[in-house]
Scaffold this motif. Structure first.
Motif, PDB file in Angstrom:
ATOM      1  N   LYS A 339       0.851  -1.203   0.000  1.00  0.00           N
ATOM      2  CA  LYS A 339       0.000   0.000   0.000  1.00  0.00           C
ATOM      3  C   LYS A 339       0.884   1.249   0.000  1.00  0.00           C
ATOM      4  CE  LYS A 339      -3.899  -2.408   1.273  1.00  0.00           C
ATOM      5  NZ  LYS A 339      -3.398  -3.740   0.914  1.00  0.00           N
ATOM      6  N   GLY A 340       0.330   2.328  -0.526  1.00  0.00           N
ATOM      7  CA  GLY A 340       1.026   3.613  -0.455  1.00  0.00           C
ATOM      8  C   GLY A 340       2.046   3.840  -1.552  1.00  0.00           C
ATOM      9  N   GLY A 356      -5.636   8.664  -1.641  1.00  0.00           N
ATOM     10  CA  GLY A 356      -4.878   9.913  -1.730  1.00  0.00           C
ATOM     11  C   GLY A 356      -5.708  10.983  -2.404  1.00  0.00           C
ATOM     12  N   VAL A 362      -2.027   7.108  -4.538  1.00  0.00           N
ATOM     13  CA  VAL A 362      -1.170   6.007  -4.079  1.00  0.00           C
ATOM     14  C   VAL A 362      -1.982   4.715  -4.061  1.00  0.00           C
ATOM     15  CG1 VAL A 362       0.362   7.471  -2.690  1.00  0.00           C
ATOM     16  CG2 VAL A 362      -1.668   6.451  -1.631  1.00  0.00           C
TER      17      VAL A 362
END
Ligand code: GLY
Length: 411
Positions: A339-340, A356, A362
């Motif tokens: 994730k991210g 996001g 993201v």
């Protein structure tokens, strides 16, 4: 002027919402829950989950929504259309009873048997020991299918008895109903049909790429890319698909008193005796929708409304170009994903599991975006799609580099 609600949050729903917004009659398209990438196309995302029917119905009433289009299979199988219809709302999708054609592979197989729709032979099992014995006595390869929704991951094509045994053991750990099906070799294609009672609209043919890696290697995924039209699916095969699969399916639904306004997606395979059904889905395909709906030259909102009212819409598709799209996924997909991870912003892309802001997206899950292109032929469309990708900073995101290869192999 009309307002549309699209239920779902992936790339398919992004493409559906864009097609609705392109209608001159539609002023506003909401997508619940949507994703922030959709906001780049002025789609209004609504923080309501696809299974929260009470909140969705209340939202549709509050905003005086004229049409709701259900994207994914899970809310369909859970009865979202029944809930919307009971509330007097206009909705496109099958009722729960008909959605069993996708949500139960056993129901689908028995339906095809009842209506003489061509499909592979199968056996049904309710315990592991009996299934293992039958598997060892059966020929290879064999197909193991879990009876239920599995996000494209409930099917194993076992090339060895050990693989079959592992798949059966894993399947019976979560369910008590498993099918073993004869493997049908052949060219696989996706044929989607928009249906309103006895009326239907064929979409152009498409081919998905289900395996994770190039040359159809690696695990099954929800789909890593698609192109359309498909050269191997000739007009004669499309006609046979209509005559032997689509029309008998609609007649079967009617005979079984299953009212139907929604999508029938035939996962098909071309065999020497004609097309056969591998599976039905009762919603548009993802990622196929992202390269199919941009080919529509008619008003999508009008087409869907006509079908809901059991009228035959006049529909025009482009016929001069090939459309191709490549899916980008977060590292780890189709297993647990990272994730991210930064996801690039690209005008025209269809976004999926992202979070996001529209300017700083993201990853929030597996498939995060799809880059699409069209050109005069398949090779040129492939080149154009990958040229766009080459311009992006994709970081650790993963994608296949051979989308379109099977189509290009056509002599
Ligand atoms: N592309 C495969 C599916 O939507 O099920």
């Amino acid at each position: 002027m009309a307002k549309v609600l699209v239920v779902g949050g992936g790339g398919r729903e992004h493409a559906i919402a864009k097609a609705m917004l392109a209608s001159p009659q539609v002023t506003t398209v909401y997508c619940a829950p949507g994703n922030p990438g959709m906001q780049l196309d002025l789609i209004q995302t609504v923080a309501i989950e696809a299974l929260d029917f009470v909140a969705l119905v209340a939202f549709a009433h509050e905003k005086a929504i004229d049409l709701t289009f259900i994207g994914p299979e899970v809310p369909l199988a859970a009865g979202i259309v029944d809930a919307f219809q009971a509330a007097g709302l206009t909705v496109f999708g099958p009722q729960q009873a008909a959605a069993r054609l996708e949500s139960s592979k056993v129901f689908a197989k028995q339906f095809m048997q009842r209506h003489q729709i061509p499909t592979a032979d199968y056996q049904l099992f309710h315990d592991l020991a009996t299934a293992l014995t039958a598997s060892r006595q059966g020929s290879l390869p064999q197909v193991i299918k879990v009876d239920g929704l599995a996000a494209g991951k409930g099917v194993t094509v076992a090339a060895t008895y050990d693989q079959a045994a592992a798949a059966l053991t894993q399947a019976f750990a979560t369910t008590d109903t498993v099918l073993i099906e004869a493997y049908v070799a052949g060219f696989e294609f996706s044929q989607m049909v928009l249906v309103g009672g006895e009326h239907y609209v064929m979409l152009p043919t498409a081919q998905d790429h289900k395996r994770l890696r190039d040359n159809d290697q690696g695990p099954n995924t929800g789909g890593m890319g698609a192109y359309s039209p498909v050269p191997q699916v000739t007009p004669a095969i499309t006609q046979a698909t209509i005559d032997q699969i689509v029309v008998p399916t609609l007649a079967g639904l009617k005979a079984e008193h299953l009212s139907f306004e929604g999508v029938i997606y035939v996962g098909g395979v071309i065999t020497p005796t004609g097309p056969q059904v591998i599976e039905y889905n009762l919603r548009l395909g993802d990622p196929e929708t992202q390269i199919l709906l941009p080919q529509l030259q008619s008003d999508f909102y009008q087409v869907i409304l006509a079908l809901i009212h059991h009228q035959q819409p006049a529909v025009h598709w482009q016929t001069t170009a090939t459309y191709l799209g490549v899916v980008l996924a977060a590292p780890g997909y189709p297993g647990p994903t990272k994730k991210g991870v930064a996801v690039p912003t690209l005008a025209g892309a269809d976004y999926a599991s992202v979070t996001g802001t529209p300017q700083q997206l993201v990853s929030a899950g597996g498939r995060v975006m799809m880059v699409t292109a069209h050109a005069a032929n398949l090779k040129a469309a492939q080149t154009a799609a990958y040229a766009q990708l080459d311009q992006l900073n994709v970081g650790p995101l993963i994608y296949r580099t051979d989308i379109g290869q099977q189509g290009l192999a056509e002599k």
